[in-house]
Enzyme design. Structure first.
Site, PDB file in Angstrom:
ATOM      1  N   GLU A 366     -60.482   8.192  60.475  1.00 19.10           N
ATOM      2  CA  GLU A 366     -61.422   7.197  59.950  1.00 19.10           C
ATOM      3  C   GLU A 366     -62.464   7.875  59.068  1.00 19.10           C
ATOM      4  OE1 GLU A 366     -63.542   4.946  63.069  1.00 19.10           O
ATOM      5  OE2 GLU A 366     -65.291   5.093  61.773  1.00 19.10           O
ATOM      6  N   SER A 369     -66.958   3.008  58.607  1.00 18.33           N
ATOM      7  CA  SER A 369     -66.941   1.704  59.271  1.00 18.33           C
ATOM      8  C   SER A 369     -67.987   0.828  58.607  1.00 18.33           C
ATOM      9  CB  SER A 369     -67.315   1.829  60.748  1.00 18.33           C
ATOM     10  OG  SER A 369     -66.282   2.429  61.470  1.00 18.33           O
ATOM     11  N   ARG A 417     -66.235  14.084  56.489  1.00 23.88           N
ATOM     12  CA  ARG A 417     -64.852  13.590  56.559  1.00 23.88           C
ATOM     13  C   ARG A 417     -64.323  13.290  55.157  1.00 23.88           C
ATOM     14  NH1 ARG A 417     -64.120  10.019  61.867  1.00 23.88           N
ATOM     15  NH2 ARG A 417     -65.037  11.510  63.334  1.00 23.88           N
TER      16      ARG A 417
HETATM   17  P1  ATP Z   1     -64.842   8.087  65.388  1.00 16.90           P
HETATM   18  O1  ATP Z   1     -64.266   6.873  66.092  1.00 16.90           O
HETATM   19  O2  ATP Z   1     -63.873   8.698  64.423  1.00 16.90           O
HETATM   20  O3  ATP Z   1     -65.461   9.070  66.315  1.00 16.90           O
HETATM   21  P2  ATP Z   1     -67.080   6.364  64.893  1.00 16.90           P
HETATM   22  O4  ATP Z   1     -66.385   5.039  64.750  1.00 16.90           O
HETATM   23  O5  ATP Z   1     -67.719   6.691  66.182  1.00 16.90           O
HETATM   24  O6  ATP Z   1     -66.055   7.535  64.483  1.00 16.90           O
HETATM   25  P3  ATP Z   1     -69.136   5.380  63.164  1.00 16.90           P
HETATM   26  O7  ATP Z   1     -70.210   5.157  64.150  1.00 16.90           O
HETATM   27  O8  ATP Z   1     -68.336   4.219  62.721  1.00 16.90           O
HETATM   28  O9  ATP Z   1     -68.154   6.518  63.735  1.00 16.90           O
HETATM   29  O10 ATP Z   1     -69.770   6.182  61.940  1.00 16.90           O
HETATM   30  C1  ATP Z   1     -69.412   5.958  60.582  1.00 16.90           C
HETATM   31  C2  ATP Z   1     -68.745   7.195  59.981  1.00 16.90           C
HETATM   32  O11 ATP Z   1     -69.553   8.358  60.188  1.00 16.90           O
HETATM   33  C3  ATP Z   1     -67.404   7.547  60.602  1.00 16.90           C
HETATM   34  O12 ATP Z   1     -66.367   6.783  60.043  1.00 16.90           O
HETATM   35  C4  ATP Z   1     -67.287   9.013  60.282  1.00 16.90           C
HETATM   36  O13 ATP Z   1     -66.840   9.217  58.960  1.00 16.90           O
HETATM   37  C5  ATP Z   1     -68.723   9.503  60.375  1.00 16.90           C
HETATM   38  N1  ATP Z   1     -68.958  10.076  61.702  1.00 16.90           N
HETATM   39  C6  ATP Z   1     -69.328   9.439  62.806  1.00 16.90           C
HETATM   40  N2  ATP Z   1     -69.446  10.266  63.855  1.00 16.90           N
HETATM   41  C7  ATP Z   1     -69.156  11.489  63.383  1.00 16.90           C
HETATM   42  C8  ATP Z   1     -69.108  12.786  63.978  1.00 16.90           C
HETATM   43  N3  ATP Z   1     -69.396  12.968  65.267  1.00 16.90           N
HETATM   44  N4  ATP Z   1     -68.767  13.832  63.191  1.00 16.90           N
HETATM   45  C9  ATP Z   1     -68.481  13.650  61.883  1.00 16.90           C
HETATM   46  N5  ATP Z   1     -68.511  12.457  61.279  1.00 16.90           N
HETATM   47  C10 ATP Z   1     -68.836  11.390  62.002  1.00 16.90           C
HETATM   48 MG    MG Z   2     -66.375   3.702  63.233  1.00 21.41          MG
END
Ligand code: ATP
Ligand code: MG
Length: 443
Positions: A366, A369, A417
């Site tokens: 991903e 979002s 990412r």
């Molecule tokens: P994942 O399910 O892959 O752990 P998430 O759905 O928890 O991600 P979101 O809260 O939707 O993450 O955050 C939006 C974006 O920020 C993610 O799509 C990702 O690209 C980035 N992101 C989130 N958490 C992390 C992390 N711990 N390390 C690196 N990038 C992150």
């Molecule tokens: Mg997400």
């Protein structure tokens, strides 16, 4: 001025034919010394590339020759000499030196080989980033990171967004999860923010209409994967009078612009990394969550039920299926079950089980979002309560919804990412100067 005295040109600025026999001064690091007996090559490296400094024993003072021979790798030097075209040398020229000044000597042995001939472990590279960054491959990654961030800012500016910065020290958890780092704020408990979500919504309502932020997010999740960091850089936006479809376009444009700017402005760096970058075509394919579940159940190794979140394995199945069908890495999964998305996601009016949400994917993971957000006070308060959270701790946020909150939508995109997928790198730590993970807190 010191700068003029130590350097007249970067190694890349020298045109071998035009500047033949001209005197130049280069400054940089000793990349390598090759002593062939009668001739000694000192390879000088600066940010832009390399230059060969050639000393012929018979033609130079013997002290000068011996001094050059003994230069320590990674010492900082400034070399003044004349340019001579030489096809076999890097950039097509060599410098015949009149003077080599050692500005600061390097210790030996080095913690890792900067020529890249001996591969170092990831941990060694991260422990010694100051030397690791001297490797053309590593510095190429961070120059590309700069181009990506610049392109992202350009695209937002072009689309009328205003850059903002929101607090990272906060009193309330964004999504109420347990994945927060608590800190001491005078005599109170506070947290490092896991997302600018709540603040960017407030800002946007406050008359700025379209806002973006590029800043750190902190997540105290204990995962130890190659795509998670505990401190990451998030590219975030929020747009008034928009639904999720409007902002999906902004997201596609952002990605495509970042790729094309890197291709245009960092061709040399892409070459170092051996990458022939293809700019993704827009619009990206859109699958609904329900279609995604069907594909996973048909082609994958596990059975998912409607309402389940997608596992890493199912993301792989899906990404590979989409890639085989379309030849594209990027795609959207839209219309997720409301229950598995955050409380602020807007349900469809005619089918509240489904929400106006999306994830933007790259074949194996991903990237982003996003969603149209709930802009009605009562509905939002209900959703907070339904998720077992305490609405009182969200007062500062909820209040903003009582005084004229427009319909709006936004997304968060992980900078690291984006970069790692763009460059085909397997480990997210490669694109962060000083990664913070489960084990790593220093340097
Ligand atoms: P994942 O399910 O892959 O752990 P998430 O759905 O928890 O991600 P979101 O809260 O939707 O993450 O955050 C939006 C974006 O920020 C993610 O799509 C990702 O690209 C980035 N992101 C989130 N958490 C992390 C992390 N711990 N390390 C690196 N990038 C992150
Ligand atoms: Mg997400």
């Amino acid at each position: 001025m010191l700068m003029e005295k130590l350097r007249t040109h970067h190694t890349r600025d020298i045109e071998p034919e035009e500047m033949a026999d001209k005197s130049v001064t280069l400054a940089g690091w000793v990349h390598e010394v090759r002593d062939l007996g009668g001739i000694c090559f000192v390879v000088l490296r600066d940010r832009e590339g390399m230059a060969q400094v050639t000393l012929v024993k018979k033609k130079v003072d013997s002290d000068f020759f011996n001094k050059a021979k003994k230069l320590m790798r990674e010492s900082v030097i400034s070399v003044t000499g004349t340019v001579k075209p030489e096809e076999k040398a890097p950039n097509g020229y060599e410098v015949l030196p009149d003077d080599i000044t050692v500005l600061n000597e390097s210790c030996t042995p080095l913690p890792l080989d900067t020529t890249g001939k001996v591969e170092a472990e990831m941990d060694t590279c991260l422990d010694s980033r100051y030397v690791d960054l001297r490797k053309p491959r590593t510095s190429a990654i961070f120059k590309i990171r700069h181009e990506v961030l610049k392109a992202v800012r350009d695209n937002f500016t072009r689309e009328g967004f205003i850059e903002t910065t929101t607090p990272k020290v906060v009193a309330t958890a964004t999504e109420g999860g347990t994945s927060l780092f608590p800190i001491t704020y005078f005599d109170r408990e506070a947290f490092l923010n896991q997302s600018p979500q709540l603040f960017k919504q407030i800002l946007m309502s406050g008359g700025l209409e379209k806002v973006f932020e590029i800043g750190p997010i902190f997540r105290a999740e204990e995962h130890d994967t190659r795509r998670h960091l505990n401190e990451a850089t998030s590219i975030d936006m929020e747009s008034s009078f928009s639904d999720h479809f409007d902002i999906m376009e902004t997201l596609e444009n952002t990605i495509a612009h970042a790729y094309s700017q890197v291709k245009e402005n960092a061709s040399q760096q892409l070459e170092y990394l051996g990458i022939d970058l293809e700019v993704p075509e827009t619009p990206f394919k859109r699958l609904t969550y329900s279609e995604a579940i069907d594909i996973i159940n048909q082609y994958g190794k596990e059975e998912l039920e409607w309402g389940d979140d997608l596992s890493t394995l199912s993301e792989h199945t899906l990404g590979e299926h989409v890639y085989n069908e379309t030849g594209a890495h990027h795609y959207f999964i839209i219309d997720w079950p409301t229950e598995i998305k955050p409380f602020y996601a807007m349900p469809y009016e005619d089918n509240p089980e489904i929400s106006k949400t999306f994830d933007m994917m790259h074949t194996r993971l991903e990237l982003s979002s996003g969603a149209q957000r709930i802009h009605y006070y009562d509905m939002l308060k209900n959703r907070i309560e339904n998720q077992g959270l305490d609405p009182d701790s969200f007062d500062f946020y909820l209040d903003a919804f009582r005084y004229g909150m427009p319909p709006h939508a936004g997304w968060g995109l992980g900078c690291e990412r984006l970069l790692m997928t763009m460059l085909g790198l397997e480990n997210i730590r490669e694109v962060v100067l000083f990664p913070r993970d489960r084990r790593r807190l220093s340097p």
